[in-house]
Write an enzyme that holds these catalytic residues in place. Structure first.
Site, short mmCIF file in Angstrom:
data_model
loop_
_atom_site.label_atom_id
_atom_site.label_comp_id
_atom_site.label_asym_id
_atom_site.label_seq_id
_atom_site.Cartn_x
_atom_site.Cartn_y
_atom_site.Cartn_z
CB THR A 1 -0.94 -0.01 1.22
OG1 THR A 1 -1.73 -1.19 1.17
CG2 THR A 1 -1.85 1.20 1.25
CE1 TYR B 1 0.20 -9.54 2.41
CE2 TYR B 1 1.95 -8.06 1.72
CZ TYR B 1 0.62 -8.42 1.72
OH TYR B 1 -0.30 -7.65 1.04
CE LYS C 1 -1.74 -7.51 4.71
NZ LYS C 1 -1.21 -6.32 4.00
CB ILE D 1 -1.96 -5.83 8.23
CG1 ILE D 1 -1.20 -6.27 9.48
CG2 ILE D 1 -1.17 -4.77 7.47
CD1 ILE D 1 0.17 -6.90 9.18
#
Length: 291
Positions: free
Chosen positions: A45, A133, A161, A203
């Site tokens: 992001t 992740y 995540k 998240i």
């Protein structure tokens, strides 16, 4: 350490195309003051791939200062598809970083045995706890619940995540997670059901907006307030859908700019700014950050 909602901060740019450090500080402070448990700097992001090393260092420095002032966790994204360079990046993390979000190796598709070897090697090198992740639609690499459970047994691997939606592996992992290993939702539209199944938090890029509502959603599920959690979850899922209608973080930046939170809606190529229609639609369902 990882419970609650963590915001993967965008990187705002000035009209001349530079990182807007003052806007980073303003936005970071705002989401923490609204109830976020921590920040994630240099995630997808944040357009990390489009930032040069000096810009990345600037973002970390600003976020570390804001988190230190509020005693919040700063997690930094560390991306790489080879173990040696990723380990080097971990060793170079500065003071003030509390955890590292490390992507499953992308493009190479090393298999789950390779994923285990990669993270076990990193866990022996890292100065801070690791958060895996897991985002298979970007990496091309599946990672099952058994593999995540095995990695979660390492004392330096603190969580995952989980950005693979709501699948059988998510259900299996949340049904029997390792001790001290936290599952964080990473696919914004599915955060409410993941919390209902026992996720520690999330998240979430969407939590730039209505941060307090996302924090309340996590608290409601953790407290067993099912009625409140369901109502919030349905509404916030609609917000997330509008924010991801075009490539992340283009719509989000458009809304934040319209709300006066960042100086421009600009993104760096190969991303292009969101369409006016997508931004307008998201604004219709987003509550102003001051409300």
């Amino acid at each position: 350490m990882l419970r609650g909602i963590h915001v993967p901060l965008i990187t705002p740019f000035t009209t001349s195309g530079e990182v807007a450090a003052d806007a980073v500080e303003k936005l970071a402070g705002h989401v923490l003051d609204q109830g976020a448990a921590g920040l994630v700097a240099l995630g997808t992001t944040g357009e990390v791939a489009a930032l040069d090393p000096e810009e990345r260092a600037l973002v970390i420095d600003v976020c570390a200062r804001v988190c230190a002032e509020r005693q919040a966790l700063l997690t930094v994204g560390v991306t790489g598809n080879d173990t040696r360079s990723t380990a080097g990046a971990l060793r170079r993390l500065p003071e003030g970083v509390g955890a590292a979000l490390v992507t499953v190796p992308y493009f190479l598709r090393p298999g789950e045995r390779g994923v285990v070897a990669h993270f076990e090697a990193l866990a022996e090198e890292t100065p801070v706890p690791l958060v895996i992740y897991h985002i298979p639609y970007r990496t091309g690499q599946a990672v099952g619940a058994a593999t995540l459970r095995r990695l979660g047994a390492h004392p330096m691997i603190a969580g995952v995540k989980y950005a693979a939606g709501l699948d059988q592996d998510a259900v299996a992992l949340l049904g029997d997670p390792p001790g001290g290993f936290e599952v964080l939702g990473g696919d914004d539209a599915f955060i409410s059901p993941l919390l209902a199944l026992g996720a520690a938090g999330g998240i979430l890029a969407s939590a730039h907006l209505e941060t307090a509502s996302f924090a309340e959603l996590a608290s409601a599920w953790h407290a067993g307030d099912v009625t409140r959690a369901r109502t919030l979850g349905h509404r916030l899922a609609k917000l997330s859908a509008t924010l991801f209608a075009e490539p992340n973080p283009t719509v989000l930046k458009g809304v934040l700019h319209a709300q006066g939170m960042i100086p421009t809606p600009d993104v760096r190529l190969p991303l292009v700014p969101a369409s006016a229609g997508a931004v307008s639609q998201a604004r219709l369902v987003a509550v102003h950050p001051g409300e």
